[in-house]
Design a protein around this motif. Structure first.
Motif, PDB file in Angstrom:
ATOM      1  N   ASN A   1       1.857   6.572  -6.975  1.00 45.22           N
ATOM      2  CA  ASN A   1       0.837   7.553  -7.342  1.00 45.22           C
ATOM      3  C   ASN A   1       1.406   8.960  -7.298  1.00 45.22           C
ATOM      4  OD1 ASN A   1      -1.855   6.842  -8.149  1.00 45.22           O
ATOM      5  ND2 ASN A   1      -2.035   5.753  -6.220  1.00 45.22           N
ATOM      6  N   ASN A   2       2.263   9.226  -6.331  1.00 42.51           N
ATOM      7  CA  ASN A   2       2.896  10.548  -6.238  1.00 42.51           C
ATOM      8  C   ASN A   2       3.808  10.830  -7.421  1.00 42.51           C
ATOM      9  OD1 ASN A   2       1.612  11.292  -3.864  1.00 42.51           O
ATOM     10  ND2 ASN A   2       3.203  10.395  -2.582  1.00 42.51           N
ATOM     11  N   PHE A   3       4.381   9.782  -8.010  1.00 45.26           N
ATOM     12  CA  PHE A   3       5.235   9.978  -9.186  1.00 45.26           C
ATOM     13  C   PHE A   3       4.454  10.585 -10.350  1.00 45.26           C
ATOM     14  CE2 PHE A   3       7.952   6.100  -7.808  1.00 45.26           C
ATOM     15  CZ  PHE A   3       8.639   6.885  -6.899  1.00 45.26           C
ATOM     16  N   LEU A   4       3.151  10.364 -10.369  1.00 44.16           N
ATOM     17  CA  LEU A   4       2.324  10.864 -11.467  1.00 44.16           C
ATOM     18  C   LEU A   4       2.236  12.387 -11.483  1.00 44.16           C
ATOM     19  CD1 LEU A   4      -0.558   8.246 -11.253  1.00 44.16           C
ATOM     20  CD2 LEU A   4       1.247   8.384 -12.993  1.00 44.16           C
TER      21      LEU A   4
ATOM     22  N   GLU B   1       3.665   8.621 -21.668  1.00 48.19           N
ATOM     23  CA  GLU B   1       4.052   7.214 -21.810  1.00 48.19           C
ATOM     24  C   GLU B   1       4.563   6.664 -20.476  1.00 48.19           C
ATOM     25  OE1 GLU B   1       7.332   4.453 -24.153  1.00 48.19           O
ATOM     26  OE2 GLU B   1       7.056   6.524 -24.781  1.00 48.19           O
ATOM     27  N   LYS B   2       5.406   7.433 -19.802  1.00 48.50           N
ATOM     28  CA  LYS B   2       5.904   6.996 -18.497  1.00 48.50           C
ATOM     29  C   LYS B   2       4.790   6.959 -17.472  1.00 48.50           C
ATOM     30  CE  LYS B   2      10.641   8.475 -19.224  1.00 48.50           C
ATOM     31  NZ  LYS B   2      11.728   9.363 -18.802  1.00 48.50           N
ATOM     32  N   LYS B   3       3.901   7.950 -17.530  1.00 57.65           N
ATOM     33  CA  LYS B   3       2.772   7.961 -16.602  1.00 57.65           C
ATOM     34  C   LYS B   3       1.872   6.751 -16.820  1.00 57.65           C
ATOM     35  CE  LYS B   3       2.524  12.879 -15.603  1.00 57.65           C
ATOM     36  NZ  LYS B   3       1.704  14.102 -15.587  1.00 57.65           N
ATOM     37  N   ASP B   4       1.691   6.343 -18.073  1.00 56.18           N
ATOM     38  CA  ASP B   4       0.880   5.160 -18.353  1.00 56.18           C
ATOM     39  C   ASP B   4       1.488   3.915 -17.719  1.00 56.18           C
ATOM     40  OD1 ASP B   4      -1.010   6.597 -19.759  1.00 56.18           O
ATOM     41  OD2 ASP B   4      -0.187   6.083 -21.744  1.00 56.18           O
ATOM     42  N   LYS B   5       2.812   3.796 -17.774  1.00 54.81           N
ATOM     43  CA  LYS B   5       3.484   2.643 -17.167  1.00 54.81           C
ATOM     44  C   LYS B   5       3.351   2.675 -15.648  1.00 54.81           C
ATOM     45  CE  LYS B   5       6.704   1.762 -20.896  1.00 54.81           C
ATOM     46  NZ  LYS B   5       8.098   1.607 -21.296  1.00 54.81           N
ATOM     47  N   ILE B   6       3.443   3.867 -15.096  1.00 49.52           N
ATOM     48  CA  ILE B   6       3.283   3.997 -13.652  1.00 49.52           C
ATOM     49  C   ILE B   6       1.849   3.656 -13.262  1.00 49.52           C
ATOM     50  CG2 ILE B   6       3.300   5.618 -11.723  1.00 49.52           C
ATOM     51  CD1 ILE B   6       5.663   7.032 -13.139  1.00 49.52           C
ATOM     52  N   ARG B   7       0.879   4.147 -14.033  1.00 48.79           N
ATOM     53  CA  ARG B   7      -0.529   3.825 -13.745  1.00 48.79           C
ATOM     54  C   ARG B   7      -0.765   2.312 -13.794  1.00 48.79           C
ATOM     55  NH1 ARG B   7      -1.425   8.276 -17.411  1.00 48.79           N
ATOM     56  NH2 ARG B   7      -1.893  10.130 -16.204  1.00 48.79           N
ATOM     57  N   ALA B   8      -0.137   1.651 -14.748  1.00 49.49           N
ATOM     58  CA  ALA B   8      -0.284   0.195 -14.853  1.00 49.49           C
ATOM     59  C   ALA B   8       0.290  -0.490 -13.613  1.00 49.49           C
ATOM     60  CB  ALA B   8       0.411  -0.317 -16.120  1.00 49.49           C
ATOM     61  N   ALA B   9       1.424  -0.006 -13.135  1.00 48.87           N
ATOM     62  CA  ALA B   9       2.019  -0.585 -11.926  1.00 48.87           C
ATOM     63  C   ALA B   9       1.141  -0.319 -10.716  1.00 48.87           C
ATOM     64  CB  ALA B   9       3.417  -0.017 -11.711  1.00 48.87           C
TER      65      ALA B   9
ATOM     66  N   PHE C   1      -0.567  -3.118  -8.324  1.00 51.98           N
ATOM     67  CA  PHE C   1      -0.408  -3.143  -6.869  1.00 51.98           C
ATOM     68  C   PHE C   1      -1.765  -3.069  -6.184  1.00 51.98           C
ATOM     69  CE2 PHE C   1       3.897  -2.794  -4.960  1.00 51.98           C
ATOM     70  CZ  PHE C   1       4.617  -3.133  -6.083  1.00 51.98           C
ATOM     71  N   GLU C   2      -2.639  -2.190  -6.669  1.00 52.56           N
ATOM     72  CA  GLU C   2      -3.964  -2.067  -6.058  1.00 52.56           C
ATOM     73  C   GLU C   2      -4.743  -3.377  -6.151  1.00 52.56           C
ATOM     74  OE1 GLU C   2      -4.802   2.707  -6.713  1.00 52.56           O
ATOM     75  OE2 GLU C   2      -5.565   1.279  -8.196  1.00 52.56           O
ATOM     76  N   ASN C   3      -4.631  -4.048  -7.284  1.00 49.07           N
ATOM     77  CA  ASN C   3      -5.364  -5.300  -7.489  1.00 49.07           C
ATOM     78  C   ASN C   3      -4.768  -6.475  -6.732  1.00 49.07           C
ATOM     79  OD1 ASN C   3      -7.144  -3.981  -9.182  1.00 49.07           O
ATOM     80  ND2 ASN C   3      -6.115  -4.648 -11.050  1.00 49.07           N
ATOM     81  N   ASN C   4      -3.505  -6.382  -6.370  1.00 51.24           N
ATOM     82  CA  ASN C   4      -2.826  -7.534  -5.770  1.00 51.24           C
ATOM     83  C   ASN C   4      -2.240  -7.282  -4.390  1.00 51.24           C
ATOM     84  OD1 ASN C   4      -2.916  -9.574  -8.026  1.00 51.24           O
ATOM     85  ND2 ASN C   4      -2.076  -7.810  -9.086  1.00 51.24           N
ATOM     86  N   CYS C   5      -2.421  -6.093  -3.840  1.00 53.62           N
ATOM     87  CA  CYS C   5      -1.764  -5.792  -2.562  1.00 53.62           C
ATOM     88  C   CYS C   5      -2.188  -6.748  -1.456  1.00 53.62           C
ATOM     89  CB  CYS C   5      -1.945  -4.337  -2.170  1.00 53.62           C
ATOM     90  SG  CYS C   5      -3.611  -3.865  -1.734  1.00 53.62           S
ATOM     91  N   GLN C   6      -3.402  -7.272  -1.524  1.00 55.40           N
ATOM     92  CA  GLN C   6      -3.837  -8.227  -0.507  1.00 55.40           C
ATOM     93  C   GLN C   6      -3.046  -9.534  -0.578  1.00 55.40           C
ATOM     94  OE1 GLN C   6      -5.886  -7.437   1.951  1.00 55.40           O
ATOM     95  NE2 GLN C   6      -6.029  -5.404   1.048  1.00 55.40           N
ATOM     96  N   LYS C   7      -2.488  -9.820  -1.731  1.00 53.14           N
ATOM     97  CA  LYS C   7      -1.687 -11.038  -1.909  1.00 53.14           C
ATOM     98  C   LYS C   7      -0.212 -10.802  -1.590  1.00 53.14           C
ATOM     99  CE  LYS C   7      -4.604 -12.180  -5.833  1.00 53.14           C
ATOM    100  NZ  LYS C   7      -4.616 -12.281  -7.294  1.00 53.14           N
ATOM    101  N   MET C   8       0.157  -9.543  -1.375  1.00 56.30           N
ATOM    102  CA  MET C   8       1.563  -9.189  -1.201  1.00 56.30           C
ATOM    103  C   MET C   8       1.929  -9.101   0.276  1.00 56.30           C
ATOM    104  SD  MET C   8       1.606  -6.365  -4.245  1.00 56.30           S
ATOM    105  CE  MET C   8       3.276  -6.369  -4.831  1.00 56.30           C
ATOM    106  N   ASN C   9       1.509 -10.082   1.046  1.00 61.74           N
ATOM    107  CA  ASN C   9       1.797 -10.148   2.479  1.00 61.74           C
ATOM    108  C   ASN C   9       3.055 -10.968   2.720  1.00 61.74           C
ATOM    109  OD1 ASN C   9      -0.600  -8.732   3.178  1.00 61.74           O
ATOM    110  ND2 ASN C   9      -1.757 -10.612   2.825  1.00 61.74           N
ATOM    111  N   TYR C  10       4.131 -10.592   2.049  1.00 60.91           N
ATOM    112  CA  TYR C  10       5.341 -11.405   2.081  1.00 60.91           C
ATOM    113  C   TYR C  10       5.921 -11.553   3.487  1.00 60.91           C
ATOM    114  CZ  TYR C  10       4.930 -10.537  -2.905  1.00 60.91           C
ATOM    115  OH  TYR C  10       4.466 -10.442  -4.183  1.00 60.91           O
TER     116      TYR C  10
ATOM    117  N   GLU D   1       0.830  -1.205   0.000  1.00 64.55           N
ATOM    118  CA  GLU D   1       0.000   0.000   0.000  1.00 64.55           C
ATOM    119  C   GLU D   1       0.866   1.256   0.000  1.00 64.55           C
ATOM    120  OE1 GLU D   1      -0.398  -2.551   2.116  1.00 64.55           O
ATOM    121  OE2 GLU D   1      -2.467  -3.233   1.949  1.00 64.55           O
ATOM    122  N   LYS D   2       1.942   1.234   0.782  1.00 70.46           N
ATOM    123  CA  LYS D   2       2.854   2.375   0.871  1.00 70.46           C
ATOM    124  C   LYS D   2       3.518   2.634  -0.487  1.00 70.46           C
ATOM    125  CE  LYS D   2       7.349   3.035   2.585  1.00 70.46           C
ATOM    126  NZ  LYS D   2       8.435   2.551   3.392  1.00 70.46           N
ATOM    127  N   ILE D   3       3.969   1.562  -1.126  1.00 66.97           N
ATOM    128  CA  ILE D   3       4.621   1.709  -2.431  1.00 66.97           C
ATOM    129  C   ILE D   3       3.616   2.204  -3.463  1.00 66.97           C
ATOM    130  CG2 ILE D   3       5.756   0.460  -4.316  1.00 66.97           C
ATOM    131  CD1 ILE D   3       7.047  -1.307  -2.130  1.00 66.97           C
TER     132      ILE D   3
END
Length: 92
Positions: free
Chosen positions: A45-48, A55-63, A67-76, A38-40
């Protein structure tokens, strides 16, 4: 869509040394600290708000979306603490 966090750090306006430090720190945090995804996500988002190409913003939005779709799975950190494998190498 799979997005690698290093794709985001490579788009920053920093020099290579600072980019490498950013990715190393974020990977360490993801593996060892709770609620880091969530922090990352917020940080990306702040990079936007920077003056970078769409083009770079699109790549950041995709990332960010990844992260938003998978952060619940990222409980490493929690999973590692419970001895649950955190890598996908076994299944791939």
């Amino acid at each position: 869509m799979q997005v690698n966090i290093s794709e985001v750090q490579a788009m920053q306006l920093w020099n290579k040394s600072k980019r490498d430090e950013w990715i190393r720190n974020r990977c360490h945090e993801l593996k060892n600290e709770y609620d880091t995804a969530e922090k990352i996500c917020m940080e990306m988002n702040n990079f936007l708000h920077r003056r970078i190409s769409e083009e770079k913003k699109d790549k950041i939005r995709a990332a960010v979306t990844c992260f938003e779709n998978n952060c619940q799975k990222m409980n490493y950190a929690k999973n590692a603490e419970k001895n649950i494998p955190i890598g996908s190498g076994i299944t791939e």
